[in-house]
Design an enzyme around this catalytic site. Sequence first.
Site, PDB file in Angstrom:
ATOM      1  N   GLU A  21      36.089  34.841  34.833  1.00 54.87           N
ATOM      2  CA  GLU A  21      36.709  35.914  35.513  1.00 54.87           C
ATOM      3  C   GLU A  21      37.674  36.396  34.612  1.00 54.87           C
ATOM      4  OE1 GLU A  21      36.060  35.631  40.167  1.00 54.87           O
ATOM      5  OE2 GLU A  21      36.816  33.898  39.327  1.00 54.87           O
ATOM      6  N   GLU A  73      43.655  37.609  47.300  1.00 52.13           N
ATOM      7  CA  GLU A  73      44.968  37.601  48.307  1.00 52.13           C
ATOM      8  C   GLU A  73      46.324  38.068  47.610  1.00 52.13           C
ATOM      9  OE1 GLU A  73      42.062  34.573  49.860  1.00 52.13           O
ATOM     10  OE2 GLU A  73      42.766  35.510  47.947  1.00 52.13           O
ATOM     11  N   LYS A 100      36.142  42.490  46.217  1.00 51.15           N
ATOM     12  CA  LYS A 100      35.505  41.884  44.937  1.00 51.15           C
ATOM     13  C   LYS A 100      33.858  41.913  45.045  1.00 51.15           C
ATOM     14  CE  LYS A 100      36.570  37.783  42.232  1.00 51.15           C
ATOM     15  NZ  LYS A 100      37.159  36.411  42.403  1.00 51.15           N
TER      16      LYS A 100
END
Length: 122
Positions: A21, A73, A100
Amino acid sequence: MDYIHLNELEFYGYHGALPEETKLGQRFRVTVSLATNLAEAGKTDNLDKTVNYAEVYSVCQSIVEGEPVKLIETVAEKIATAVLAEFADKVTGVRVVLVKPDPPIPGHYASVSVDITRGHFR
């Protein structure tokens, strides 16, 4: 209480807990709702009496496209904190929905998201 909504802003960032990621990056969608008073803006047609949503967009963009973090978050919290600080004279509350769309987890789903509210928001 009145609201301004910036719906499904899309950015490319490198946030996530997994190495791929932070290396490959991915799309993120953000919806930001601002609690404010729009009465004077509506009566006067004066941009100075409202929140310039182009500036709110820029705040969101700089955070989502900025320094990577592990959690969505954290990204949402950074957006809420920045919006409340930068527009403190006009915004009393903010709601941030951060989506996401393509997290690297197995299964069939549309997306994952967080939804946070800060300040005075009814």
